[in-house]
Scaffold this motif. Structure first.
Motif, short mmCIF file in Angstrom:
data_model
loop_
_atom_site.label_atom_id
_atom_site.label_comp_id
_atom_site.label_asym_id
_atom_site.label_seq_id
_atom_site.Cartn_x
_atom_site.Cartn_y
_atom_site.Cartn_z
N GLN A 93 1.22 7.39 0.50
CA GLN A 93 0.61 8.49 1.24
C GLN A 93 -0.90 8.31 1.33
O GLN A 93 -1.51 8.56 2.38
CB GLN A 93 0.96 9.83 0.60
N GLN A 94 -1.53 7.85 0.23
CA GLN A 94 -2.98 7.61 0.25
C GLN A 94 -3.32 6.48 1.21
O GLN A 94 -4.31 6.56 1.94
CB GLN A 94 -3.47 7.26 -1.16
N LEU A 95 -2.52 5.45 1.21
CA LEU A 95 -2.75 4.32 2.11
C LEU A 95 -2.66 4.75 3.57
O LEU A 95 -3.48 4.37 4.40
CB LEU A 95 -1.76 3.20 1.81
N LEU A 96 -1.66 5.55 3.89
CA LEU A 96 -1.49 6.03 5.27
C LEU A 96 -2.61 6.98 5.69
O LEU A 96 -2.91 7.10 6.88
CB LEU A 96 -0.12 6.70 5.43
N ALA A 97 -3.22 7.67 4.74
CA ALA A 97 -4.28 8.63 5.05
C ALA A 97 -5.60 7.92 5.35
O ALA A 97 -6.48 8.51 5.99
CB ALA A 97 -4.46 9.62 3.89
N ARG A 98 -5.76 6.68 4.90
CA ARG A 98 -7.00 5.95 5.13
C ARG A 98 -7.16 5.55 6.58
O ARG A 98 -6.19 5.29 7.27
CB ARG A 98 -7.04 4.69 4.25
N SER A 99 -8.39 5.46 7.02
CA SER A 99 -8.67 4.94 8.36
C SER A 99 -8.58 3.42 8.31
O SER A 99 -9.09 2.80 7.38
CB SER A 99 -10.07 5.34 8.82
N PRO A 100 -7.97 2.82 9.29
CA PRO A 100 -7.87 1.35 9.29
C PRO A 100 -9.25 0.73 9.46
O PRO A 100 -10.16 1.31 10.06
CB PRO A 100 -6.96 1.03 10.46
N GLN A 101 -9.43 -0.48 8.94
CA GLN A 101 -10.72 -1.17 9.00
C GLN A 101 -11.13 -1.46 10.43
O GLN A 101 -12.31 -1.54 10.73
CB GLN A 101 -10.65 -2.48 8.21
N TRP A 102 -10.17 -1.66 11.31
CA TRP A 102 -10.48 -2.03 12.69
C TRP A 102 -10.78 -0.83 13.58
O TRP A 102 -11.11 -1.01 14.73
CB TRP A 102 -9.34 -2.85 13.29
N ALA A 103 -10.64 0.37 13.05
CA ALA A 103 -10.87 1.56 13.88
C ALA A 103 -12.34 1.93 13.94
O ALA A 103 -13.14 1.57 13.19
CB ALA A 103 -10.08 2.75 13.36
#
Length: 103
Positions: A93-103
């Protein structure tokens, strides 16, 4: 009676567009293999190319259907389905909440 009939014109155009074959496959065979394939083609009234292409297409479709499908036994499917119903672990859940590096 001479003239161009719409049906003939459309059919000729359709056939010429759909039957353009530009790809080629070359295979090496023994003379016995070729004779066997030629015999099978002759028995069906097909040319060697028609028969071979049809057989290759059927085999390819069969392999794709067989190998691209996931089949589970009943017990394994139940376990898979139960795993899908469980909540995500906190780390996921924490991983999915993070903004991707490419965004």
């Amino acid at each position: 009676m001479y003239g161009v009939f719409p049906y003939n014109n459309v059919m000729a155009t359709t056939v010429s567009r759909t039957s353009q074959k530009t790809a080629r496959i070359d295979i090496r065979l023994t003379s016995e293999q070729r004779e066997l394939i030629e015999r099978a083609a002759a028995l069906t009234g097909s040319t060697l190319t028609q028969w071979t292409a049809q057989q290759l297409m059927e085999a390819a479709q069969r392999d794709i259907e067989t190998r691209a499908r996931l089949a589970l036994e009943s017990e394994a499917f139940d376990a898979f389905q139960a795993a899908l119903e469980e909540p995500l672990p906190d780390e996921a859940q924490q991983l999915l909440a993070r903004s991707p590096q490419w965004a």
